[in-house]
Design an enzyme around this catalytic site. Sequence first.
Site, PDB file in Angstrom:
ATOM      1  N   LYS A 113     -67.982  38.186 -43.156  1.00 54.91           N
ATOM      2  CA  LYS A 113     -68.373  36.777 -43.032  1.00 54.91           C
ATOM      3  C   LYS A 113     -69.530  36.513 -43.994  1.00 54.91           C
ATOM      4  O   LYS A 113     -70.410  37.381 -44.166  1.00 54.91           O
ATOM      5  CB  LYS A 113     -68.791  36.493 -41.586  1.00 54.91           C
ATOM      6  CG  LYS A 113     -69.067  35.025 -41.264  1.00 54.91           C
ATOM      7  CD  LYS A 113     -69.379  34.852 -39.776  1.00 54.91           C
ATOM      8  CE  LYS A 113     -69.636  33.397 -39.406  1.00 54.91           C
ATOM      9  NZ  LYS A 113     -69.836  33.226 -37.952  1.00 54.91           N
ATOM     10  N   SER A 124     -67.139  29.641 -35.818  1.00 58.35           N
ATOM     11  CA  SER A 124     -67.464  29.543 -37.231  1.00 58.35           C
ATOM     12  C   SER A 124     -66.903  30.682 -38.089  1.00 58.35           C
ATOM     13  O   SER A 124     -66.852  30.529 -39.309  1.00 58.35           O
ATOM     14  CB  SER A 124     -68.982  29.505 -37.391  1.00 58.35           C
ATOM     15  OG  SER A 124     -69.540  30.712 -36.914  1.00 58.35           O
ATOM     16  N   SER A 184     -68.262  32.153 -31.776  1.00 61.88           N
ATOM     17  CA  SER A 184     -67.798  32.098 -33.165  1.00 61.88           C
ATOM     18  C   SER A 184     -66.944  33.270 -33.628  1.00 61.88           C
ATOM     19  O   SER A 184     -66.389  33.223 -34.717  1.00 61.88           O
ATOM     20  CB  SER A 184     -68.989  31.957 -34.117  1.00 61.88           C
ATOM     21  OG  SER A 184     -69.439  30.628 -34.120  1.00 61.88           O
TER      22      SER A 184
END
Lengths: 99, 474, 473
Positions: free
Chosen positions: B75, B150, B174
């Site tokens: 990420k 996210s 997330s």
Amino acid sequence: MSALRREDVAHVALLARLTLSDEELDLFTGQLAQVLEHASDVAALDLEGVEATAHPFGLVNVVRRDEPQPTLDRDEILAMAPDAEDGRFAVPRILGEDQ
Amino acid sequence: MRSASEIARDVREGASSAQREVEIALGAIRERNDELNVFLYVDESGARAAAQRVDDAIARGDEVGPLAGVPVALKDNLCQRGIPTTCASRILEGWRPPYSATVVDRLLDAGAIPMGKTNMDEFAMGSSTETSAFGPTRNPLDPTRVPGGSSGGSAAAVAANMTPLALGSDTGGSIRQPAALCGIVGVKPTYGLVSRYGLIAFASSLDQIGPLTRTVADAALLLEVIAGHDPRDSTSLPEPAPALRGHVEDGVAGRRIGVVRELIDGADADVVASVDRAVEVLRAAGAEVVPFSIPELRLGLSAYYLIAPAEASSNLARFDGVRYGLRVDGDDVAAMNEATRTAGFGAEVKRRIMLGTYALSAGYYDAYYGQALKVRTQMIEAFRRAYREVDLLVGATTPTVAFPFGSKTANPMSMYLSDVFTIPTNLAGEAAISVPFGVGENGLAVGVQLLGPGRSEATLLAAGRVLELAEGRS
Amino acid sequence: MTLSEGWEMVVGLEVHTELKTRTKMFCGCPNEFGAPPNTHVCPVCLGLPGSLPVLNERAVELAMAIGLALHCTIAPSTFHRKNYFYPDMPKDFQISQYDRPINANGYLDLIDHSRVRIERAHLEEDTGKSTHLGGSGRLHGADHSLVDYNRSGVPLVEIVSAPDIRSSAQARDYASELRAILIATGASDGRMEEGSMRVDANVSVRRADAPFGTRCEIKNLNSLRSLQRAIDYEAARQVALLESGGVVRQETRHWDEARGVTATMRVKEEADDYRYFREPDLVDLAPDAAWVERVRSGLGPLPAERRAALLTLVGEVSEAQLDVVATVVDAGLDAIVRGAIERGVDPSLALSRAANELAPDQGSITREGFAETLLMEQRGDLSATQSKAVLATLVDTGGDPHAIAADRGFERLSSDSLEGVVGDIIDQHPDEWGRYREGDDKLAQFFVGLVMKATRGQADGKAVIAALSARRG
Ligand SMILES: [Mg+2]
Ligand SMILES: [Zn+2]
């Protein structure tokens, strides 16, 4: 809690160093008021005597030994700076004073 | 598609090579990245060089780690030395950190190959990856829909078979929510189990890094590699990484599991049906499953949307145009700060910074932030009481399956509600896993969430494996 | 200086002291003054995204040492973030302690036996440092600034007194006594000029027994002298303002040393909202009794005790000698002085030689070397000048004072040969001798100087004067 006002949002934007247009101010005031309205369930609770938890776990006294570790290369960190001069980070003039 | 442990075994035994695995991943990325917008940066040369090192080590007969030659997606809020790290924000565009996150070091030590940085909601603020400054990621199961967020890019990378493993971060859901929406496994570890050093903070007391994988066994493997005490994170738990891989097949026989009404009420019918069926599967596997209620969970969303923005407002102050990232000129330093932040942050980030600043400001602290911390205490105590009666809890991961682009962007509150089932775990600092289970509306994936107390990862993974097996997955 | 009739000043001091650790408060960068800019920095003290603080154990121990020396209660404490934007502060918040400081509720007894209460002595991190370019080099009028983060994250203890101080002299005594304690505990080097100890003064005035007035905070006090001057100026300014019907505005004021005035720096603004909240990246500090005891047992006797011990040996002292005793203790020279006195050196001689020839740093001199040199001087084997020269050599390189004296040709001048030299000099300067005889005493120094020169410092000044006055009759 009284409803969130436009000037509250303007004040908060000032503290947070954000510029808002008039339209954004209106939009954000409405949206934030909605979130705070939702949060009124929390705000309205009687929690007298309940401890606040800032941390999920009760670790204490986490310390490290006073021993030097490697530092970063100055050229590398200044290369990522928007502006640098004379081994230092350059910024526009500072109004107001040290706190 | 082989699992991560199969890939590592093939690489170690010479049936494959790290370089070959990297080329497979690069091929898959090339094939669908333009369409799905999964990777913001693909580190081709770095990946090839890392693969070469692994292959060389094997050729020399050196000991290689459990992830030797396994590609992994990161990420874009995880710092990797020299690799662009943006948090999907204009304000960090082009920034290359001079250091690596502890999890990145541990991956490299284990022989894994970081392939690049995945798209996300800007600064992890969002539940659809639509707040990314670099365009949304599309859900590989249905490109007209969001992948969740996210960690939408990391979930999509695994779901699209670009990499077998990905790391995400979970502040209010997330990892679990995009895992559910993309049909993969996601684990939110116990707070402190995985070092946050090098994770660009959203809300420090809630953030945890965790795995996104196709299988439960891969999640156990990846979590074992990244977990364990790190002296660079003061909130890191003092003990070494727990043994997880060996417990994946432990089953649930004899476990007491509570089906939590508050983690199901309000979910769509297809989601509820999957949870009901999961309960039957767990029961059939020997668990005692009982109906359960924890009324305090209903306050989670409100408390979270005061605590997380409050911490974020402070964590994001440093993006001021002085030391790194974007600078927009101004007459004096304050004007420069303001111009930079105004141009560099997107609307959702500004909204949360303002919300958090407000919740902390003089006159409102007690009513909002202070009150939310007390609710957090109540939430922790409620979970503690629950875990005196049951070993695990079960419910839905999200109220709905993946939703179409734009359907929740106009109304932030409706977007925030998609985290309603995942948030309580973060507030309590405990562990949870989302496992794909059943099929929802339009053939989309549904996630079932299993929750446990702190350090219950082994039990959670074993329970997740029971559901996975019932679905006929490897 | 006193305030006009019927007015009283009320002063509280906030002292920030840098701690003498090897590394910074939250990272392993060296805590060292004077390195080239931005060479002692890492992700943590540069506030890079993703970095996290880890507390320095030594900083905690030095803070506890300060607290114990100030009779504070050491309590479980927490860290908070103080949020405001400033380019010297890389995270745009300062990690500090807020409602639960490590040390609270202590006191400091001053030399005049007055007591100033200490409200708290808490841990916090220092900021970086900016240089202002263009214009005058000061902040105002500069066109841009350059920032060096070497100081960023250096550990500080902020010591906040109660508003118990009632005169500028008392404020000075407080700061000086506190400085002595910081040095004695090893927590700080107390260098005000280098900024390792920084004093801010909160000053208000009131009519006797009235409630406290509005206070102003004075910054930029770089010496004890400027502290005293600034407080006097500020109190007088406030009295004049109030007497002319004005009101004091709460603000921060800057001491202008050159002009001897305070001037408005910043008015308290609505935007001053620091939004303190618990630092989520750090856990609580809860030193157990064993840790506190370990720190306590490492503390030596404090300056007040050491001064008392020295005074017992010295006996009756003058006001001026009290200052000398304080200087000797502050410089950590009390043991060497006590050693000399115990071996028979006259206490005044031992004090003055230590204060003037050894302080602030005794270098390589040993207790034996110091005592032996002064005994030689006392016996008349060395003149005062020779004795000082031997001490200087001992400070620089150490060694045996007898050997040094022999090496430098410091032999005792016999009284006959001194007489001879004095006679020669008088013959060579008949005019000056005449004026001296007629009572111009100032000329004694003229002759002493010439005699010293002729004997290369071997003569004793007092003996020369005795010889001169004997000849004058
Ligand atoms: Mg302070
Ligand atoms: Zn550092």
